[in-house]
Scaffold this motif. Structure first.
Motif, PDB file in Angstrom:
ATOM      1  N   ARG A  17       0.864  -1.179   0.000  1.00 40.31           N
ATOM      2  CA  ARG A  17       0.000   0.000   0.000  1.00 40.31           C
ATOM      3  C   ARG A  17       0.901   1.230   0.000  1.00 40.31           C
ATOM      4  O   ARG A  17       1.773   1.366   0.865  1.00 40.31           O
ATOM      5  N   GLU A  24      -3.939   6.144   1.194  1.00 38.35           N
ATOM      6  CA  GLU A  24      -3.194   4.968   0.754  1.00 38.35           C
ATOM      7  C   GLU A  24      -3.836   4.351  -0.488  1.00 38.35           C
ATOM      8  O   GLU A  24      -5.063   4.355  -0.635  1.00 38.35           O
ATOM      9  N   PHE A  25      -2.971   3.790  -1.339  1.00 34.10           N
ATOM     10  CA  PHE A  25      -3.425   3.163  -2.570  1.00 34.10           C
ATOM     11  C   PHE A  25      -2.802   1.769  -2.676  1.00 34.10           C
ATOM     12  O   PHE A  25      -1.588   1.609  -2.493  1.00 34.10           O
ATOM     13  N   ALA A  26      -3.641   0.772  -2.965  1.00 34.25           N
ATOM     14  CA  ALA A  26      -3.138  -0.573  -3.204  1.00 34.25           C
ATOM     15  C   ALA A  26      -2.312  -0.569  -4.482  1.00 34.25           C
ATOM     16  O   ALA A  26      -2.705   0.035  -5.490  1.00 34.25           O
ATOM     17  N   VAL A  70      -1.276   0.681  -9.824  1.00 36.72           N
ATOM     18  CA  VAL A  70      -2.121   1.007  -8.674  1.00 36.72           C
ATOM     19  C   VAL A  70      -3.596   0.736  -8.976  1.00 36.72           C
ATOM     20  O   VAL A  70      -4.017   0.692 -10.122  1.00 36.72           O
ATOM     21  N   ARG A  73      -8.619   5.290  -6.663  1.00 40.11           N
ATOM     22  CA  ARG A  73      -9.614   5.493  -5.605  1.00 40.11           C
ATOM     23  C   ARG A  73     -10.949   4.858  -6.034  1.00 40.11           C
ATOM     24  O   ARG A  73     -11.436   5.098  -7.138  1.00 40.11           O
ATOM     25  N   GLU A  77      -8.876  -2.935  -4.308  1.00 40.04           N
ATOM     26  CA  GLU A  77      -8.319  -2.965  -2.963  1.00 40.04           C
ATOM     27  C   GLU A  77      -7.951  -1.595  -2.395  1.00 40.04           C
ATOM     28  O   GLU A  77      -7.456  -1.516  -1.270  1.00 40.04           O
ATOM     29  N   THR A  78      -8.197  -0.530  -3.155  1.00 44.11           N
ATOM     30  CA  THR A  78      -7.948   0.802  -2.596  1.00 44.11           C
ATOM     31  C   THR A  78      -9.162   1.305  -1.828  1.00 44.11           C
ATOM     32  O   THR A  78      -9.034   1.849  -0.739  1.00 44.11           O
TER      33      THR A  78
END
Length: 285
Positions: A17, A24-26, A70, A73, A77-78
């Motif tokens: 992440r 946070e971004f997966a 990534v 949003r 998973e983000t």
């Protein structure tokens, strides 16, 4: 939606992440064994995720590039809030700039967007203030404005369904439609399971905002042509979202190199990753 050819991460990559000033971004991060020639940020499209780029990670790392793919949003998973305003394209573009700020410092930073992601990264470039942090921009299977009318009609069906059906119910309808269309062999069970998990993990408000943008997107190519940033356009030799001829014409308007990846459709990153990676590394180099 893009379908990754496999899910197992190559040895050069790991899931993590990425913490930014906007949350946070997966991500999937691949790193070369030897010297780093630069870093690339890969942004997926509508209904997509970081896994759409999984087959690019190893060849790009082998070419010397540190690569971060990534989830945007609201994707997979983000995650994200239920507020539709959080998914306006300007907000997603700010996420790209925040991610870029965290990924810098490892050689030149290259920016790529696939499909809807291409319009997000274009927005990030056009709305940036001050010197641009990127060395180049790649538009992968994206177009100058709204998607093809036939695809827009299908997207509008989804937009009509989202307020009255949950994502699981919509998935079942889409699955029935696909099975009745004779679209080809079903994906392997592990891939099919992933596609299902990814779909129901989306934030519905994100799907609505992203789909709404795609059916009415403005043409900002002239503005991008004036930006001080090298651009390339890459597509498959066929595409259902934007006609290939439209993407080639966009490249001419940008005075940008154009590559049509053989034997590929809307997702050359997943369908022909070796040829796609070669086109990217050649441009970045």
């Amino acid at each position: 939606m893009s379908t990754p050819p496999f899910l197992a991460l190559p040895r050069c990559a790991r899931a993590l992440r990425l913490a930014t000033a906007r949350g946070e971004f997966a991500a999937l991060l691949a790193e070369p064994e030897g010297p780093v020639r630069g870093t690339a940020l890969l942004v997926p499209g509508f209904t997509g995720s970081k896994e759409d780029f999984i087959a690019l990670l190893e060849p790009l790392a082998a070419a010397g590039y540190r690569v971060a793919a990534v989830d945007q949003r609201g994707q997979y998973e983000t995650g994200g809030p239920a507020d539709p305003e959080a998914y306006r394209i300007g907000e997603l573009a700010r996420d790209v700039r925040a991610l870029s700020a965290e990924l810098g410092g490892h050689g030149p930073l290259h920016l790529l967007g696939h499909s809807f992601g291409g319009q997000v990264v274009r927005e990030a470039v056009l709305d940036a203030r001050g010197p641009l942090p990127w060395r180049s921009l790649t538009l992968l299977s994206t177009g100058p404005g709204a998607i093809d009318p036939a695809e827009a009609a299908r997207t509008k069906l989804l937009l009509d369904a989202l307020p009255v059906m949950d994502l699981e119910a919509i998935w079942q309808v889409m699955k029935q439609m696909e099975e009745g269309s004779g679209a080809g062999p079903a994906p392997r069970p592990e891939i099919a399971g992933f596609l299902h998990r990814r779909w129901v993990a989306n934030v519905p408000q994100a799907l609505s905002a992203m789909g709404g943008h795609l059916v009415a997107a403005p043409d900002r190519v002239a503005e991008l042509a004036a930006a001080p940033l090298p651009v390339q356009v890459v597509s498959g030799v066929r595409d259902y979202a934007w006609p290939v001829e439209e993407q080639a014409a966009m490249a001419r308007r940008l005075d940008a190199p154009y590559t049509a990846v053989p034997d590929a459709g809307h997702s050359p990153n997943a369908e022909q990753p070796a040829a796609t990676a070669a086109a990217l590394a050649s441009f970045w180099g």
